[in-house]
Each structure stands twice: as structure tokens, then as C-alpha cells.
Design an enzyme around this catalytic site. Structure first.
Site, PDB file in Angstrom:
ATOM      1  N   SER A 388       0.884  -1.149   0.000  1.00 10.61           N
ATOM      2  CA  SER A 388       0.000   0.000   0.000  1.00 10.61           C
ATOM      3  C   SER A 388       0.930   1.209   0.000  1.00 10.61           C
ATOM      4  O   SER A 388       1.689   1.409   0.936  1.00 10.61           O
ATOM      5  CB  SER A 388      -0.864  -0.015   1.253  1.00 10.61           C
ATOM      6  OG  SER A 388      -1.513   1.205   1.368  1.00 10.61           O
ATOM      7  N   ARG A 389       0.880   1.968  -1.080  1.00 11.08           N
ATOM      8  CA  ARG A 389       1.888   3.017  -1.230  1.00 11.08           C
ATOM      9  C   ARG A 389       1.605   4.255  -0.388  1.00 11.08           C
ATOM     10  O   ARG A 389       2.487   5.038  -0.147  1.00 11.08           O
ATOM     11  CB  ARG A 389       2.030   3.398  -2.704  1.00 11.08           C
ATOM     12  CG  ARG A 389       2.855   2.380  -3.452  1.00 11.08           C
ATOM     13  CD  ARG A 389       3.141   2.839  -4.849  1.00 11.08           C
ATOM     14  NE  ARG A 389       2.111   2.396  -5.775  1.00 11.08           N
ATOM     15  CZ  ARG A 389       2.093   1.215  -6.378  1.00 11.08           C
ATOM     16  NH1 ARG A 389       3.055   0.353  -6.144  1.00 11.08           N
ATOM     17  NH2 ARG A 389       1.135   0.894  -7.198  1.00 11.08           N
ATOM     18  N   VAL A 390       0.369   4.469   0.048  1.00  8.82           N
ATOM     19  CA  VAL A 390       0.106   5.679   0.831  1.00  8.82           C
ATOM     20  C   VAL A 390      -0.461   5.395   2.213  1.00  8.82           C
ATOM     21  O   VAL A 390      -0.498   6.254   3.065  1.00  8.82           O
ATOM     22  CB  VAL A 390      -0.874   6.628   0.106  1.00  8.82           C
ATOM     23  CG1 VAL A 390      -0.255   7.200  -1.115  1.00  8.82           C
ATOM     24  CG2 VAL A 390      -2.180   5.946  -0.184  1.00  8.82           C
TER      25      VAL A 390
END
Ligand code: ATP
Ligand code: MG
Length: 523
Positions: A388-390
Site C-alpha cells: 500500500s503506497r500511501v
């Protein structure tokens, strides 16, 4: 002349006095070809891209191909009554669907018409109409994703956290629990009544509800069997989740054109709540079938076929949809729209055309694996491949403080476990780490339709990483943990309430909670 004839004549005379000749200018065309919900129209010289067209039988269409002499369009109904030679009018508008509070708890088709046999939505006074396609909010009106959207699934909330306004892809082969995962997420949003909340929200400051703000869920079923969708609806009803959920269903028996519009309609419904300053979650189950429906339409429109026979603009199809997910800034209401698209892969091939497209559009992916599913680890999330990049910016402080340790221990376990397969003589230290990894993996298992609150998740991880389950048999860990937490909730409510209120796990609170848990386990 009889009395009646006189009266009728009088009426006609009256009507004629008021009659004014009206001139109506409309751009029209004639159907020249029709097949499988696709029509070719001569004329319509001023037609716009994606314009709503009106057919003579009252059904509607959308212009998709603008050629020099003709227009290619899709029909949004079954088109049984249309025939070559019929007149088509352009409307100068694009397709709109009903949105608003009355949709909560309803099942609608891709054009927002009721499918559940309850009252029609069109005539409701609280209904507004939104265009199905809308340009995504610009960067100036957005802010970074900073509030968590708890799924209730411990593996996700701890390791691959999702924030409100994020786009997180759920990808995996068939029958790996993709739908189960999103249904759990919907169930976990249970809480405040939406209508009550909206009433109180007008009085209070938006910031008062940083994490408590309820989430409106929109589940868009694309190309699924009606029986599967009916099962989902009954599950949501059973757990009381329909109250805050809207279902948009374009099933496998609907024309491809309806399957093509459905996700945009779902997004429009979600956008309405975002514009009210609320949070919405839109689930697209699934976009592989959406891409297939679009490929079918494109091939019938005789567009050139590209890779895997998909048309050239297939990337744009999904990017313009998912770009509409956003976390708005406070000046623009502070609402959000979170998107959870689902993609079905064939034999785990994530490098196929559609999966790679959607992976690159979204802010991360949750990868579900068939082998993991068969091994009994459910939800079958491949933690190594999922990202999950954010999200971690949107984790509550208490979860952040326990998840770091969990991630580290699991990574060590994965490395050692592969290495340990080949050697029999392992040091005690290595064995301990492997056993700890097994216990942590056990903690990440979860039954279907049993989402856990974020505080329970924090406590379970805290207990396990601190070795409280070291003497428990691996198979018993799930039950022991559940019992432990329910006793903790009853007996030491003060400490749990402190955790709930502050969302933080301060050192003294952590020590207190660990003591409480040790006490319970001893007795
Ligand atoms: P499809 O590709 O057919 O859409 P899917 O990937 O959406 O499948 P689901 O329908 O969600 O998968 O789940 C497949 C099966 O696995 C279902 O029978 C479901 O009950 C079971 N299942 C999913 N998650 C769990 C879980 N956490 N625990 C136990 N069973 C589960
Ligand atoms: Mg499914």
C-alpha cells in the site's frame, strides 16, 4: 347538435385559441445498422462524444464513435424494439443517474433504476441527478490521504493499511476470497446512522469526526451471476449492512453496454456523498469483466483491436474511473471516495495486459494467492507481494507502534522458513524465530464475515509479539486470542477506553495492558 357535441366543440375552440406554433430544432439521424446493442446512425452531424441519444421507442443510447458520416452508439437497454430506419435524436447532454440518500439500502441497475421492486427512485424528492462521467477532482482541491479506512481484516489494517481516498487493487485468481474481503470491509463500516450523522454534522466541526465519520459503501457487481449478487445482498442484510450500502448490479445477463456503464454509475453515487463532505467506498467487482465488456463493444464498433484484442483506449477506461477517487481538502468539504477495484487473474498471471494496467493506476495492491488459500491461510493474502503506497500515513498511532514489530518478525520468518526447509540442524534462536513467525501467521487468519475492530487487532498483535501465546498450541491461538480480548473488554474496560479515546499506545498504557493480559492468561 347535442349538448355533448357542443361542449366538445367549445373545448376544441378554446384549445385552438391558445395554440402557438412551436419551432423545435433537434439534431436527428436514422439508424442504418443494429446488432448486439450497437447501432450505427446516419446524420447526427452535431453529436458530441459520450452524448446521450434518444431513440424513437423511448430508450437511450450513448455516442461512442464519431465518424465523418455516421455515429456509432451503444443502446442502454435490451433494444428489442429498435429497427433500421428509426429516428434518433441527440439531447445535448450526457447520461445522468439518480444519486442521493434514498439510494441507501437499494439495489439499482447501471442506470440507477430500481431492481429491488421497491418504490421508484426517480420520483423521490431527495434525489439529484449526476452525470455518469465526470472529470476527476484537480490536485488543488485534494489533500493527501491521511485518515484510515479500516477493513476489519488484521493482515490489511496492520500491514497493508488503506486510507480514505486511496485506490487499492484486490487481485487474485478465481475463488481466492476477493469478494469475501470486500464484503468484510463493508461489514466493518457498521456504526453511525448516516441520516442522523448528516443532521448532527451540520452543527459540528468536520474535524470532530476525524476517524469516526461513517463510510457509505457502493458495491458495483459487473458481469456476475445474479444468484451470486443475491447471496451478497442477503449477507449484507443479515449483518445489518444494507442500511449504509448501495448495490449497483449489471449482471452477466445484462447487455455489455450496461456492464460498461455500471462502474461509472457507482462512482457517481459515491461522489454525491463525497461532495456532502462524507466518506464513501466504491467497490468494483470486477474490472476484468468490465474490460471484457468494453472489448466486446469496441470490436462491434469495428475499432482496431490491440494487445489481447482490447482497444487502444482500454487504459484510459480504467484510469479515468479510478482517478475520481480522492480525499478532498477542508475548503472543498473534506469528503473522500475510496476505490477498491477487483481484478481476476488467470493462473496467477499478474503480467497480463489488464492487471498491469490497473496495478499501475492504483496506489497499491492486495494479492490473493490460490496456494495460500488452499493451505488454509484465509484471507489468502500474499504479504510479500502486497503493498500500500500511501496507507501507513493513515494508520492510527497505536497500530503504527505494534505493526512495525509485526512486519519485521514476519519478514524474518519468511526468510528463515525458506532457508530452514533445507537444513535439519537449526539453532535454538532460529527455531524460536520460526515458531514466533508461525504464531504471528496464525494471528493473521480470520474467519469470513468476522471483521475485527482496530483496537482488538492492536491488542492481539501486542499480545503475540510480546510472547504471550508462546505456550499456547498453534491451533488454539485463534480461540485463546478471542477469549483473551473479550475478557479484557469486560474486566479492564478503563484501559481499553483509554486506548479508544487517545488512539495511542503510550508506554505506561502498553505496560498496563500487557499486565492485564498476563493476569487473564494465568487464571
Ligand atoms: P470469484 O472468482 O468466483 O469471484 P472470489 O475470489 O470472489 O471468487 P469468494 O467468492 O470471495 O472468492 O470466496 C471463495 C470461497 O472461499 C467462498 O466459498 C468463501 O466462502 C470462501 N472464503 C473466502 N474467504 C474466506 C475466509 N476468510 N474464511 C473461510 N472461507 C472463506
Ligand atoms: Mg468474487
Amino acid at each position: 347538435m347535442s349538448h355533448f357535441t357542443k361542449q366538445i366543440l367549445e373545448e376544441i375552440r378554446k384549445d385552438l385559441v391558445d395554440w402557438q406554433p412551436k419551432v423545435e430544432v433537434s439534431n436527428t439521424g436514422v439508424i442504418t445498422e443494429i446488432k448486439d446493442g450497437i447501432v450505427k446512425i446516419d446524420g447526427l452531424s452535431e453529436c458530441l462524444m459520450s452524448e446521450k441519444l434518444e431513440f424513437s421507442d423511448g430508450s437511450y443510447g450513448i455516442a461512442l464513435n464519431l465518424e465523418e458520416r455516421s455515429v456509432g452508439a451503444i443502446v442502454t437497454s435490451k433494444a428489442h424494439n429498435l429497427k433500421v430506419g428509426d429516428i434518433v435524436k441527440s439531447t445535448g447532454d450526457i447520461i445522468k443517474v439518480p444519486v442521493g440518500l434514498p439510494l441507501l439500502g437499494r439495489v439499482v441497475n447501471a442506470l440507477g433504476a430500481s431492481l429491488d421492486g421497491c418504490e421508484s427512485l426517480e420520483n423521490h424528492s431527495d434525489i439529484k441527478h449526476y452525470p455518469v462521467e465526470r472529470i476527476a477532482p484537480g490536485v488543488i482541491t485534494r489533500t493527501s490521504v491521511h485518515r484510515p479506512l479500516h477493513t476489519g481484516i488484521i493482515a490489511i489494517d496492520a500491514l497493508i493499511p488503506i486510507g480514505r481516498g486511496q485506490r487499492e487493487l484486490i487481485i487474485g485468481d478465481r475463488q481466492t476470497g476477493k469478494t469475501a474481503l470486500v464484503i468484510d470491509t463493508i461489514l466493518n463500516q457498521k456504526g453511525v446512522d448516516i441520516a442522523e450523522f448528516l443532521k448532527s454534522k451540520n452543527k459540528k466541526n468536520v474535524d470532530d469526526h476525524k476517524t469516526e465519520q461513517p463510510v457509505v459503501c457502493v458495491y458495483v457487481a459487473i458481469g456476475q451471476k445474479d444468484s451470486k449478487v443475491a447471496k451478497i445482498i442477503s449477507t449484507l442484510e443479515r449483518y445489518g449492512a444494507m442500511k449504509y450500502t448501495v448495490i449497483v448490479n449489471a449482471s452477466a445477463s445484462d447487455p455489455a453496454t450496461m456492464q460498461y456503464i455500471a462502474p461509472y454509475t457507482g462512482t457517481a453515487i459515491g461522489e454525491y456523498f463525497m461532495h456532502l463532505g462524507m466518506d464513501s467506498l466504491v467497490i468494483y467487482d470486477d474490472l476484468s469483466k468490465h474490460a471484457n465488456a468494453y472489448r466486446q463493444i469496441s470490436l462491434l464498433l469495428k475499432r482496431p483491436a490491440g494487445r489481447e484484442a482490447y482497444p487502444g483506449d482500454i487504459f484510459y477506461l480504467h484510469s479515468r474511473l479510478l482517478e475520481r477517487a480522492a480525499q478532498m481538502n477542508t475548503e472543498n468539504g473534506g469528503g473522500s471516495l475510496t476505490a477498491l477495484p477487483i481484478i481476476e487473474t488467470q493462473l496467477g498471471d499478474v503480467s497480463a495486459y489488464i492487471p498491469t494496467n490497473v496495478i499501475s493506476i492504483t496506489d497499491g495492491q492486495i494479492y490473493l494467492d490460490t496456494d495460500i488459500f488452499r493451505s488454509g491461510m484465509r484471507p489468502a493474502i500474499d504479504i510479500g507481494l502486497s503493498v500500500s503506497r500511501v496507507g501507513s500515513a493513515a494508520q492510527i498511532s497505536a497500530m503504527k507502534s505494534v505493526a512495525g514489530r509485526l512486519r519485521l518478525d514476519l519478514a524474518q520468518f519468511r526468510e528463515l522458513a525458506t532457508f530452514a526447509q533445507f537444513s535439519s540442524d537449526l539453532s535454538q534462536n532460529t527455531l524460536d524465530k520460526i515458531n514466533q513467525g508461525k504464531r504471528l501467521t496464525e494471528i493473521l487468519k480470520q474467519k469470513i464475515y468476522k471483521p475485527r475492530s482496530i483496537y482488538h487487532q492492536v491488542l492481539m498483535i501486542l499480545a503475540c509479539t510480546n510472547g504471550l501465546f508462546n505456550k499456547v498450541k498453534i491451533d488454539d491461538i485463534q480461540n485463546t486470542a478471542s477469549d483473551l480480548i473479550s475478557v479484557l473488554d469486560d474486566k479492564y474496560a478503563d484501559n481499553i477506553n483509554e486506548l479508544r479515546k487517545t488512539n495511542k499506545l503510550s508506554k505506561p498504557l502498553e505496560a498496563k495492558l500487557l499486565d492485564n493480559m498476563r493476569d487473564i492468561l494465568k487464571s
